[in-house]
Design a protein around this motif. Structure first.
Motif, mmCIF file in Angstrom:
data_model
loop_
_atom_site.group_PDB
_atom_site.id
_atom_site.type_symbol
_atom_site.label_atom_id
_atom_site.label_comp_id
_atom_site.label_asym_id
_atom_site.label_seq_id
_atom_site.Cartn_x
_atom_site.Cartn_y
_atom_site.Cartn_z
ATOM 1 N N GLN A 49 33.566 31.078 32.615
ATOM 2 C CA GLN A 49 34.884 30.528 32.918
ATOM 3 C C GLN A 49 35.084 29.247 32.109
ATOM 4 N N GLY A 50 35.973 29.323 31.127
ATOM 5 C CA GLY A 50 36.208 28.180 30.256
ATOM 6 C C GLY A 50 37.035 27.098 30.906
ATOM 7 N N GLU A 51 38.277 27.419 31.240
ATOM 8 C CA GLU A 51 39.164 26.441 31.866
ATOM 9 C C GLU A 51 38.684 26.074 33.265
ATOM 10 N N GLY A 52 37.911 26.951 33.887
ATOM 11 C CA GLY A 52 37.435 26.707 35.243
ATOM 12 C C GLY A 52 36.269 25.741 35.336
ATOM 13 N N GLY A 53 35.735 25.297 34.178
ATOM 14 C CA GLY A 53 34.654 24.318 34.224
ATOM 15 C C GLY A 53 33.353 24.753 33.581
ATOM 16 N N ILE A 54 33.391 25.724 32.673
ATOM 17 C CA ILE A 54 32.204 26.280 32.016
ATOM 18 C C ILE A 54 31.217 26.791 33.070
ATOM 19 N N ASN A 55 31.690 27.706 33.875
ATOM 20 C CA ASN A 55 30.864 28.354 34.885
ATOM 21 C C ASN A 55 30.328 29.654 34.293
ATOM 22 N N VAL A 56 29.023 29.772 34.202
ATOM 23 C CA VAL A 56 28.379 30.883 33.497
ATOM 24 C C VAL A 56 27.873 31.913 34.498
ATOM 25 N N ALA A 57 28.359 33.137 34.368
ATOM 26 C CA ALA A 57 27.874 34.215 35.236
ATOM 27 C C ALA A 57 26.545 34.745 34.709
ATOM 28 N N ARG A 58 25.596 34.934 35.605
ATOM 29 C CA ARG A 58 24.313 35.525 35.223
ATOM 30 C C ARG A 58 24.488 36.999 34.861
ATOM 31 N N ALA A 59 23.633 37.483 33.973
ATOM 32 C CA ALA A 59 23.704 38.885 33.564
ATOM 33 C C ALA A 59 23.527 39.813 34.760
ATOM 34 N N GLU A 60 22.609 39.457 35.665
ATOM 35 C CA GLU A 60 22.382 40.330 36.825
ATOM 36 C C GLU A 60 23.592 40.352 37.758
ATOM 37 N N TRP A 61 24.297 39.215 37.847
ATOM 38 C CA TRP A 61 25.516 39.165 38.665
ATOM 39 C C TRP A 61 26.577 40.084 38.085
ATOM 40 N N LEU A 62 26.724 40.061 36.761
ATOM 41 C CA LEU A 62 27.711 40.921 36.100
ATOM 42 C C LEU A 62 27.343 42.393 36.271
ATOM 43 N N ARG A 63 26.056 42.699 36.205
ATOM 44 C CA ARG A 63 25.639 44.091 36.406
ATOM 45 C C ARG A 63 25.912 44.543 37.832
ATOM 46 N N GLN A 64 25.679 43.679 38.786
ATOM 47 C CA GLN A 64 25.995 44.023 40.182
ATOM 48 C C GLN A 64 27.494 44.230 40.358
ATOM 49 N N LEU A 65 28.290 43.377 39.711
ATOM 50 C CA LEU A 65 29.748 43.524 39.799
ATOM 51 C C LEU A 65 30.181 44.872 39.231
ATOM 52 N N ALA A 66 29.629 45.242 38.084
ATOM 53 C CA ALA A 66 29.974 46.537 37.494
ATOM 54 C C ALA A 66 29.607 47.676 38.433
ATOM 55 N N ASP A 67 28.485 47.539 39.126
ATOM 56 C CA ASP A 67 28.055 48.573 40.070
ATOM 57 C C ASP A 67 28.993 48.652 41.271
ATOM 58 N N VAL A 68 29.416 47.487 41.777
ATOM 59 C CA VAL A 68 30.374 47.471 42.884
ATOM 60 C C VAL A 68 31.659 48.178 42.475
ATOM 61 N N CYS A 69 32.145 47.882 41.282
ATOM 62 C CA CYS A 69 33.383 48.510 40.803
ATOM 63 C C CYS A 69 33.230 50.031 40.717
ATOM 64 N N LYS A 70 32.094 50.463 40.211
ATOM 65 C CA LYS A 70 31.879 51.908 40.077
ATOM 66 C C LYS A 70 31.826 52.582 41.433
ATOM 67 N N ARG A 71 31.108 51.988 42.377
ATOM 68 C CA ARG A 71 30.939 52.609 43.695
ATOM 69 C C ARG A 71 32.233 52.621 44.500
ATOM 70 N N TRP A 72 33.098 51.656 44.271
ATOM 71 C CA TRP A 72 34.325 51.561 45.049
ATOM 72 C C TRP A 72 35.570 51.965 44.248
ATOM 73 N N ASP A 73 35.372 52.668 43.148
ATOM 74 C CA ASP A 73 36.483 53.247 42.367
ATOM 75 C C ASP A 73 37.487 52.177 41.927
ATOM 76 N N MET A 74 36.962 51.073 41.395
ATOM 77 C CA MET A 74 37.815 50.021 40.849
ATOM 78 C C MET A 74 37.505 49.874 39.367
ATOM 79 N N LEU A 75 38.519 49.619 38.565
ATOM 80 C CA LEU A 75 38.297 49.371 37.147
ATOM 81 C C LEU A 75 37.762 47.951 36.953
ATOM 82 N N LEU A 76 36.874 47.789 35.994
ATOM 83 C CA LEU A 76 36.350 46.469 35.655
ATOM 84 C C LEU A 76 37.032 45.977 34.377
ATOM 85 N N ILE A 77 37.742 44.854 34.496
ATOM 86 C CA ILE A 77 38.409 44.218 33.355
ATOM 87 C C ILE A 77 37.639 42.952 33.010
#
Length: 423
Positions: free
Chosen positions: A212-240
């Motif tokens: 997050q650039g404007e939000g204060g340089i908040n860096v998402a961990r790779a494992e957090w992003l992978r979990q998010l992608a998994d949540v999207c897949k399991r709950w039929d949501m698109l990941l943007i």
């Protein structure tokens, strides 16, 4: 350096009060080259701002400038809407061959309009059209643009208030480490999804920035992003993934999500995709999502052919060999991190933390006014830096990817001096 008072009268009397960056940098800039800007009095400034991430390859990059001048001099098409042109073809072929195919990314390419918020708006519209649902999930401290759809998934209260109307159909969730690690990732999000009494309508999509650039340089961990992608897949949501500021090599690889090993359904790209600071944006999506009717989303200036020319030249110059630019960015990032470690150790009472990836870094101060003071003093010393975060409490470093090691060291020394002199 000594700065004479510039004549700002026409800006102050005629230009809207909405102007912002010029208030922190009260001079009149005249020319720029590489990582340097010069005002009309000849004063030199080292640029750690890079057009808010639109100038990853520096000002007036000579290779890109030559390609642009050659195109203009031969009367190449300037304005093309979505007509087929040689400039667009050259860009698409370069993008496919140098970026998409080597990464095994199957995306279709959409030119939604010239700015990042155009790309976000089209991504949200497409997700809703594909899924037949209205709700979009975003994250705390997100920033996705200033048009109404983008503001609805932006966290900043000041920017949201400018809409003047209710911003609906967006629901924020905690970004990575928002709760300081006290709560398991996505426990709240998934509980809302599985509880029919939660009040959360089934979302069409989730939109996220990996950093997050404007939000204060908040860096998402790779494992957090992978979990998010998994949540999207399991709950039929698109990941943007919004890669408008963090894409085009800013974090190291061309796309910021590559390190996490995920393949988003939709990706928004803008800022440095033209390479030269000219308006250009892309919305990328998996082929099965290409359900648009002809003209269903359009824009008069989506065919900025000079931007296609410099974009193609950028890819051929900096990304054809696959890894050199990424390696250089990582090396420069390590140089920044070492300087920030020293800065934190020198001022343990003042700094909260530093954070970043590649060539985007932030320093957060305990005194929320300190970041602004540091940025002002840095300007007086000849360094352009901005602040970010919900209360502008973070000094944000965003130098060009092409900056030399010596220039980077010079800027970091100036930053350290600005911090010392604002104590």
């Amino acid at each position: 350096m000594t700065i004479t008072q510039p004549d700002l009268s026409v800006f102050e009397t005629l230009e809207s009060e909405v102007r912002s960056y010029c208030r922190g940098w009260p001079t009149v800039f005249d020319r720029a080259q590489g990582s340097r800007m010069f005002d009309e009095d000849g004063h030199e400034y080292l640029d750690f701002f890079a057009g808010a991430g639109s100038l990853n390859y520096g000002h007036n990059n000579p290779v890109l400038k030559r390609a642009l001048l050659d195109y203009i001099e031969r009367d190449g098409v300037t304005h093309g809407l979505d007509m087929s042109t040689t400039a667009k073809r050259a860009f698409l072929e370069s993008f496919q061959n140098l970026i998409l195919r080597p990464r095994d990314l199957p995306y279709k390419v959409m030119f939604p309009g010239p700015t990042g918020t155009n790309a976000v708006e089209s991504a949200l519209k497409l997700a809703r059209k594909v899924k037949g649902r209205e709700s979009i999930v975003s994250f705390t401290n997100a920033f996705h643009g200033m048009s109404l759809g983008s503001l609805a998934v932006t966290g900043n209260a000041f920017k949201r208030a400018g809409a003047g109307i209710p911003l609906v159909h967006g629901t924020p969730m905690p970004f990575d480490n928002y709760l300081d690690g006290r709560t398991p990732d996505f426990i709240w999000f998934e509980r809302l999804l599985e509880d029919s009494g939660s009040g959360l309508n089934q979302p069409a999509a989730v939109i996220v920035e990996t950093v997050q650039g404007e939000g204060g340089i908040n860096v998402a961990r790779a494992e957090w992003l992978r979990q998010l992608a998994d949540v999207c897949k399991r709950w039929d949501m698109l990941l943007i993934v919004d890669d408008i500021q963090m894409g085009c090599g800013r974090t190291g690889p061309f796309f910021s999500f590559e390190e996490a090993g995920i393949v988003p359904d939709i990706v928004t790209v803008s800022k440095s995709i033209s390479g030269y600071g000219m308006p250009m944006a892309l919305t990328l999506f998996k082929p099965e999502l290409d359900v648009w009717e002809p003209g269903e989303h359009n824009g008069t200036f989506r065919g900025n052919n000079p931007a296609f020319v410099t974009a193609a030249a950028t890819l051929e110059t900096y990304w054809a060999d696959g890894s050199a630019m990424e390696k250089q960015t990582r090396a420069r990032g390590e140089q920044v991190e070492q300087a920030l470690v020293a800065l934190r150790d020198e001022h343990p009472e003042a700094t909260v933390e530093y954070r970043g990836r590649g060539l985007v870094w932030g320093i957060e101060f305990r005194d929320k006014e300190r970041a602004g003071a540091v940025a002002r003093r840095a300007f007086e010393l000849g360094l352009l830096i901005e602040t970010s975060g919900p209360e502008s409490e973070v000094v944000k470093l965003l130098p060009a990817l092409t900056i030399t090691a010596d220039e980077l060291d010079e800027g970091l020394r100036t930053l350290a001096r600005a911090v010392r002199e604002t104590a």
